[in-house]
Design a protein around this motif. Sequence first.
Motif, PDB file in Angstrom:
ATOM      1  N   GLN A 197      -2.617 -12.157  -5.285  1.00 32.17           N
ATOM      2  CA  GLN A 197      -3.064 -11.240  -4.584  1.00 32.17           C
ATOM      3  C   GLN A 197      -2.176 -11.148  -4.094  1.00 32.17           C
ATOM      4  O   GLN A 197      -1.688 -10.047  -3.660  1.00 32.17           O
ATOM      5  CB  GLN A 197      -4.242 -10.885  -5.027  1.00 32.17           C
ATOM      6  CG  GLN A 197      -5.518 -10.482  -5.808  1.00 32.17           C
ATOM      7  CD  GLN A 197      -6.703 -10.794  -5.753  1.00 32.17           C
ATOM      8  OE1 GLN A 197      -7.477 -11.123  -4.673  1.00 32.17           O
ATOM      9  NE2 GLN A 197      -7.714  -9.902  -6.080  1.00 32.17           N
ATOM     10  N   HIS A 198      -1.860 -11.504  -3.148  1.00 32.91           N
ATOM     11  CA  HIS A 198      -1.317 -12.161  -2.085  1.00 32.91           C
ATOM     12  C   HIS A 198       0.262 -12.293  -2.271  1.00 32.91           C
ATOM     13  O   HIS A 198       1.119 -10.613  -1.475  1.00 32.91           O
ATOM     14  CB  HIS A 198      -1.586 -13.292  -0.991  1.00 32.91           C
ATOM     15  CG  HIS A 198      -0.503 -13.448   0.148  1.00 32.91           C
ATOM     16  ND1 HIS A 198      -0.258 -12.230   0.957  1.00 32.91           N
ATOM     17  CD2 HIS A 198       0.679 -13.788   0.533  1.00 32.91           C
ATOM     18  CE1 HIS A 198      -0.005 -12.046   2.769  1.00 32.91           C
ATOM     19  NE2 HIS A 198       1.057 -13.294   2.273  1.00 32.91           N
ATOM     20  N   SER A 237       5.000  -5.871  -4.041  1.00 33.85           N
ATOM     21  CA  SER A 237       5.177  -4.296  -3.741  1.00 33.85           C
ATOM     22  C   SER A 237       5.418  -3.880  -2.770  1.00 33.85           C
ATOM     23  O   SER A 237       6.419  -2.824  -1.905  1.00 33.85           O
ATOM     24  CB  SER A 237       3.546  -4.047  -4.017  1.00 33.85           C
ATOM     25  OG  SER A 237       2.980  -4.713  -3.613  1.00 33.85           O
ATOM     26  N   HIS A 238       5.504  -4.819  -1.563  1.00 33.52           N
ATOM     27  CA  HIS A 238       6.252  -4.263  -0.773  1.00 33.52           C
ATOM     28  C   HIS A 238       7.635  -4.951  -0.506  1.00 33.52           C
ATOM     29  O   HIS A 238       7.754  -3.127   0.562  1.00 33.52           O
ATOM     30  CB  HIS A 238       5.272  -5.356   0.724  1.00 33.52           C
ATOM     31  CG  HIS A 238       5.710  -5.022   2.192  1.00 33.52           C
ATOM     32  ND1 HIS A 238       5.774  -3.492   3.140  1.00 33.52           N
ATOM     33  CD2 HIS A 238       6.676  -5.755   3.222  1.00 33.52           C
ATOM     34  CE1 HIS A 238       5.986  -3.246   3.584  1.00 33.52           C
ATOM     35  NE2 HIS A 238       6.315  -4.825   4.787  1.00 33.52           N
ATOM     36  N   ASP A 239       8.143  -5.782  -0.504  1.00 25.63           N
ATOM     37  CA  ASP A 239       9.577  -5.502  -0.536  1.00 25.63           C
ATOM     38  C   ASP A 239      10.140  -4.800  -1.528  1.00 25.63           C
ATOM     39  O   ASP A 239      11.113  -4.137  -1.138  1.00 25.63           O
ATOM     40  CB  ASP A 239       9.981  -7.572  -1.424  1.00 25.63           C
ATOM     41  CG  ASP A 239       9.595  -8.285  -0.392  1.00 25.63           C
ATOM     42  OD1 ASP A 239       9.193  -8.139   0.610  1.00 25.63           O
ATOM     43  OD2 ASP A 239       9.297  -9.237  -0.921  1.00 25.63           O
ATOM     44  N   GLY A 240       9.540  -4.109  -3.123  1.00 19.55           N
ATOM     45  CA  GLY A 240      10.161  -3.254  -3.615  1.00 19.55           C
ATOM     46  C   GLY A 240      10.276  -2.021  -2.554  1.00 19.55           C
ATOM     47  O   GLY A 240      10.833  -0.885  -2.845  1.00 19.55           O
ATOM     48  N   VAL A 241       8.861  -1.838  -1.570  1.00 17.75           N
ATOM     49  CA  VAL A 241       8.814  -0.443  -1.533  1.00 17.75           C
ATOM     50  C   VAL A 241      10.297  -0.032   0.038  1.00 17.75           C
ATOM     51  O   VAL A 241      10.682   0.737  -0.074  1.00 17.75           O
ATOM     52  CB  VAL A 241       7.323  -0.182  -0.369  1.00 17.75           C
ATOM     53  CG1 VAL A 241       7.588   1.036   0.938  1.00 17.75           C
ATOM     54  CG2 VAL A 241       6.445   0.341  -1.357  1.00 17.75           C
ATOM     55  N   PRO A 243     -12.399  -8.220   0.340  1.00 27.09           N
ATOM     56  CA  PRO A 243     -12.311 -10.009   0.581  1.00 27.09           C
ATOM     57  C   PRO A 243     -11.494 -10.610   0.658  1.00 27.09           C
ATOM     58  O   PRO A 243      -9.918  -9.541   0.732  1.00 27.09           O
ATOM     59  CB  PRO A 243     -12.880  -9.944  -0.852  1.00 27.09           C
ATOM     60  CG  PRO A 243     -12.382  -8.751  -1.707  1.00 27.09           C
ATOM     61  CD  PRO A 243     -12.410  -7.894  -0.945  1.00 27.09           C
ATOM     62  N   PRO A 244     -10.916 -11.581   1.373  1.00 29.52           N
ATOM     63  CA  PRO A 244      -9.555 -12.022   0.924  1.00 29.52           C
ATOM     64  C   PRO A 244      -8.845 -12.714  -0.419  1.00 29.52           C
ATOM     65  O   PRO A 244      -9.569 -12.365  -0.860  1.00 29.52           O
ATOM     66  CB  PRO A 244     -10.216 -13.568   2.193  1.00 29.52           C
ATOM     67  CG  PRO A 244     -11.531 -14.103   1.619  1.00 29.52           C
ATOM     68  CD  PRO A 244     -12.178 -12.633   1.546  1.00 29.52           C
TER      69      PRO A 244
END
Length: 120
Positions: free
Chosen positions: A32-33, A39-43, A26-27
Amino acid sequence: MGIAMDAREWWTVRRQDMSMASMPSPPLNSNQHRAEQYSHDGVKAGAKAATITFIASAIPVLMGARAIPWARANLNYAAQAHIISLVSGAAYFVVADKTILASARKNSFEKLASHVEFPL
């Protein structure tokens, strides 16, 4: 025939389960976004740190294993790889965690500032 029928039924159910797992999610709402972005920046930050740490730790470990007599006698290739990978992995997790927490902290302070007016 009984085993073949059971196997066919098992594969049919498994295929249906796999197709359900690939259904679109679901969108995402804004929180959440934002969490996904943090989390993407942390990775990304963790991967950069792990790469730099890999190079910074590989050179002394490999040179020390060739030049220092104790290391030459006691550190085989597996031990050298283990030392380098442990340091790189630790750097990845520390930097990724710090980046995610810093982003979350910044977000919480921004929300606090938008909800609370400070008297001058």
